[in-house]
Motif scaffolding. Structure first.
Motif, PDB file in Angstrom:
ATOM      1  N   PRO A  77      35.805 -11.218  35.759  1.00  0.00           N
ATOM      2  CA  PRO A  77      36.945 -11.725  35.005  1.00  0.00           C
ATOM      3  C   PRO A  77      38.295 -11.186  35.472  1.00  0.00           C
ATOM      4  O   PRO A  77      39.314 -11.408  34.830  1.00  0.00           O
ATOM      5  CB  PRO A  77      36.644 -11.246  33.588  1.00  0.00           C
ATOM      6  N   TYR A  78      38.311 -10.473  36.585  1.00  0.00           N
ATOM      7  CA  TYR A  78      39.548  -9.903  37.104  1.00  0.00           C
ATOM      8  C   TYR A  78      40.120 -10.779  38.201  1.00  0.00           C
ATOM      9  O   TYR A  78      39.470 -11.701  38.674  1.00  0.00           O
ATOM     10  CB  TYR A  78      39.295  -8.484  37.645  1.00  0.00           C
ATOM     11  N   ARG A  79      41.333 -10.474  38.592  1.00  0.00           N
ATOM     12  CA  ARG A  79      41.991 -11.143  39.713  1.00  0.00           C
ATOM     13  C   ARG A  79      42.485 -10.082  40.684  1.00  0.00           C
ATOM     14  O   ARG A  79      42.717  -8.951  40.295  1.00  0.00           O
ATOM     15  CB  ARG A  79      43.211 -11.954  39.219  1.00  0.00           C
ATOM     16  N   ILE A  80      42.673 -10.453  41.918  1.00  0.00           N
ATOM     17  CA  ILE A  80      43.272  -9.559  42.901  1.00  0.00           C
ATOM     18  C   ILE A  80      44.756  -9.442  42.564  1.00  0.00           C
ATOM     19  O   ILE A  80      45.397 -10.420  42.169  1.00  0.00           O
ATOM     20  CB  ILE A  80      43.035 -10.073  44.335  1.00  0.00           C
ATOM     21  N   HIS A  81      45.298  -8.263  42.724  1.00  0.00           N
ATOM     22  CA  HIS A  81      46.702  -7.969  42.389  1.00  0.00           C
ATOM     23  C   HIS A  81      47.671  -8.880  43.130  1.00  0.00           C
ATOM     24  O   HIS A  81      47.551  -9.082  44.338  1.00  0.00           O
ATOM     25  CB  HIS A  81      47.013  -6.510  42.740  1.00  0.00           C
ATOM     26  N   GLU A  82      48.627  -9.413  42.391  1.00  0.00           N
ATOM     27  CA  GLU A  82      49.752 -10.142  42.965  1.00  0.00           C
ATOM     28  C   GLU A  82      51.002  -9.344  42.654  1.00  0.00           C
ATOM     29  O   GLU A  82      51.183  -8.900  41.516  1.00  0.00           O
ATOM     30  CB  GLU A  82      49.857 -11.539  42.369  1.00  0.00           C
ATOM     31  N   PRO A  83      51.866  -9.113  43.654  1.00  0.00           N
ATOM     32  CA  PRO A  83      53.092  -8.330  43.410  1.00  0.00           C
ATOM     33  C   PRO A  83      53.857  -8.854  42.200  1.00  0.00           C
ATOM     34  O   PRO A  83      53.954 -10.060  41.977  1.00  0.00           O
ATOM     35  CB  PRO A  83      53.890  -8.521  44.701  1.00  0.00           C
ATOM     36  N   GLY A  84      54.358  -7.922  41.411  1.00  0.00           N
ATOM     37  CA  GLY A  84      55.138  -8.275  40.228  1.00  0.00           C
ATOM     38  C   GLY A  84      54.300  -8.515  38.986  1.00  0.00           C
ATOM     39  O   GLY A  84      54.834  -8.891  37.950  1.00  0.00           O
ATOM     40  N   THR A  85      52.987  -8.310  39.080  1.00  0.00           N
ATOM     41  CA  THR A  85      52.118  -8.528  37.930  1.00  0.00           C
ATOM     42  C   THR A  85      51.328  -7.258  37.622  1.00  0.00           C
ATOM     43  O   THR A  85      51.313  -6.320  38.417  1.00  0.00           O
ATOM     44  CB  THR A  85      51.108  -9.668  38.190  1.00  0.00           C
ATOM     45  N   THR A  86      50.674  -7.251  36.471  1.00  0.00           N
ATOM     46  CA  THR A  86      49.764  -6.160  36.124  1.00  0.00           C
ATOM     47  C   THR A  86      48.395  -6.756  35.822  1.00  0.00           C
ATOM     48  O   THR A  86      48.266  -7.958  35.607  1.00  0.00           O
ATOM     49  CB  THR A  86      50.259  -5.354  34.902  1.00  0.00           C
ATOM     50  N   GLY A  87      47.390  -5.899  35.811  1.00  0.00           N
ATOM     51  CA  GLY A  87      46.041  -6.336  35.500  1.00  0.00           C
ATOM     52  C   GLY A  87      45.203  -6.666  36.723  1.00  0.00           C
ATOM     53  O   GLY A  87      43.988  -6.723  36.644  1.00  0.00           O
ATOM     54  N   GLY A  88      45.854  -6.884  37.864  1.00  0.00           N
ATOM     55  CA  GLY A  88      45.129  -7.241  39.084  1.00  0.00           C
ATOM     56  C   GLY A  88      44.511  -6.033  39.764  1.00  0.00           C
ATOM     57  O   GLY A  88      44.766  -4.888  39.409  1.00  0.00           O
ATOM     58  N   LEU A  89      43.694  -6.300  40.757  1.00  0.00           N
ATOM     59  CA  LEU A  89      42.951  -5.270  41.468  1.00  0.00           C
ATOM     60  C   LEU A  89      43.468  -5.066  42.888  1.00  0.00           C
ATOM     61  O   LEU A  89      43.773  -6.026  43.585  1.00  0.00           O
ATOM     62  CB  LEU A  89      41.475  -5.667  41.551  1.00  0.00           C
ATOM     63  N   ILE A  90      43.530  -3.805  43.305  1.00  0.00           N
ATOM     64  CA  ILE A  90      43.853  -3.437  44.685  1.00  0.00           C
ATOM     65  C   ILE A  90      42.639  -2.717  45.247  1.00  0.00           C
ATOM     66  O   ILE A  90      42.206  -1.705  44.691  1.00  0.00           O
ATOM     67  CB  ILE A  90      45.090  -2.522  44.759  1.00  0.00           C
ATOM     68  N   PRO A  91      42.064  -3.225  46.346  1.00  0.00           N
ATOM     69  CA  PRO A  91      40.871  -2.575  46.908  1.00  0.00           C
ATOM     70  C   PRO A  91      41.228  -1.259  47.585  1.00  0.00           C
ATOM     71  O   PRO A  91      42.284  -1.133  48.194  1.00  0.00           O
ATOM     72  CB  PRO A  91      40.385  -3.588  47.945  1.00  0.00           C
ATOM     73  N   TRP A  92      40.358  -0.262  47.480  1.00  0.00           N
ATOM     74  CA  TRP A  92      40.573   0.997  48.199  1.00  0.00           C
ATOM     75  C   TRP A  92      39.335   1.461  48.944  1.00  0.00           C
ATOM     76  O   TRP A  92      39.389   2.381  49.756  1.00  0.00           O
ATOM     77  CB  TRP A  92      41.098   2.101  47.289  1.00  0.00           C
ATOM     78  N   GLY A  93      38.192   0.811  48.721  1.00  0.00           N
ATOM     79  CA  GLY A  93      36.997   1.227  49.439  1.00  0.00           C
ATOM     80  C   GLY A  93      35.806   0.356  49.137  1.00  0.00           C
ATOM     81  O   GLY A  93      35.890  -0.612  48.372  1.00  0.00           O
ATOM     82  N   GLY A  94      34.707   0.706  49.757  1.00  0.00           N
ATOM     83  CA  GLY A  94      33.472  -0.038  49.551  1.00  0.00           C
ATOM     84  C   GLY A  94      32.274   0.828  49.876  1.00  0.00           C
ATOM     85  O   GLY A  94      32.406   1.921  50.428  1.00  0.00           O
ATOM     86  N   SER A  95      31.117   0.311  49.510  1.00  0.00           N
ATOM     87  CA  SER A  95      29.888   1.040  49.780  1.00  0.00           C
ATOM     88  C   SER A  95      29.102   0.340  50.879  1.00  0.00           C
ATOM     89  O   SER A  95      29.344  -0.824  51.194  1.00  0.00           O
ATOM     90  CB  SER A  95      29.023   1.128  48.518  1.00  0.00           C
ATOM     91  N   ARG A  96      28.166   1.035  51.416  1.00  0.00           N
ATOM     92  CA  ARG A  96      27.315   0.487  52.471  1.00  0.00           C
ATOM     93  C   ARG A  96      26.538  -0.725  51.964  1.00  0.00           C
ATOM     94  O   ARG A  96      26.230  -1.637  52.709  1.00  0.00           O
ATOM     95  CB  ARG A  96      26.364   1.558  52.985  1.00  0.00           C
ATOM     96  N   SER A  97      26.229  -0.763  50.672  1.00  0.00           N
ATOM     97  CA  SER A  97      25.481  -1.884  50.102  1.00  0.00           C
ATOM     98  C   SER A  97      26.368  -3.076  49.775  1.00  0.00           C
ATOM     99  O   SER A  97      25.884  -4.079  49.251  1.00  0.00           O
ATOM    100  CB  SER A  97      24.715  -1.434  48.859  1.00  0.00           C
ATOM    101  N   GLY A  98      27.660  -2.986  50.079  1.00  0.00           N
ATOM    102  CA  GLY A  98      28.569  -4.112  49.869  1.00  0.00           C
ATOM    103  C   GLY A  98      29.344  -4.073  48.578  1.00  0.00           C
ATOM    104  O   GLY A  98      30.072  -5.010  48.267  1.00  0.00           O
ATOM    105  N   ASP A  99      29.201  -3.010  47.791  1.00  0.00           N
ATOM    106  CA  ASP A  99      29.971  -2.891  46.557  1.00  0.00           C
ATOM    107  C   ASP A  99      31.437  -2.635  46.899  1.00  0.00           C
ATOM    108  O   ASP A  99      31.753  -2.095  47.953  1.00  0.00           O
ATOM    109  CB  ASP A  99      29.427  -1.749  45.696  1.00  0.00           C
TER     110      ASP A  99
END
Length: 147
Positions: A77-99
């Motif tokens: 239910p989330y969205r990727i962050h768009e500049p000027g908005t709140t609530g979105g997601l910014i990726p910073w990492g991942g796992s070997r299993s694809g998480d």
């Protein structure tokens, strides 16, 4: 075996702020300075801030933003962050299993942003109980031998 020792903060903070429209949490820089970039304990990969690398935070964020085209998209239910908005997601990492691991941009202090993890195989979301670097240190130091 720990991660590579190369620093991941090659691009300017001003360039990242301009692209994202926000700062990144302070412990991201500390984590990268302490551990470098790459894969740790064959479990966790931290995205760097160097657009000359494949695993670059801004490059990954731009790609995910282009892929996130509807409210029922891959990160619902989330969205990727768009500049000027709140609530979105910014990726910073991942796992070997694809998480995936994200900060959720909020109105609060940048260093208090919640960390969310998306388990790819089950499409489940989990909210971290503590700051990102605090939670990652055991994984990153588990197999580190004498230097």
């Amino acid at each position: 075996m720990g991660g590579p020792s190369s620093p991941c903060h090659r691009s300017s903070g001003a360039g990242r702020r301009a692209a994202l429209g926000t700062e990144l949490p302070g412990d991201y820089k500390q984590l990268c300075q302490a551990f470098g970039v790459g894969e740790f304990s064959q479990e966790l990969s931290v995205l760097c801030a160097d657009e000359t690398r494949v695993q670059d935070l801004l490059r990954t964020w731009r790609y995910l933003l282009e892929s996130d085209d509807s409210s029922d998209g891959p990160f619902a239910p989330y969205r990727i962050h768009e500049p000027g908005t709140t609530g979105g997601l910014i990726p910073w990492g991942g796992s070997r299993s694809g998480d995936w691991f994200f900060w959720q941009v909020t109105d609060g202090a940048v260093d208090a942003w919640p960390v969310l993890a998306m388990q790819v195989d089950s499409q489940e979301w989990n909210r971290g109980r503590h700051g990102r670097s605090e939670g990652c240190r055991p994984t990153m130091t588990r197999e580190r031998g004498p230097q």
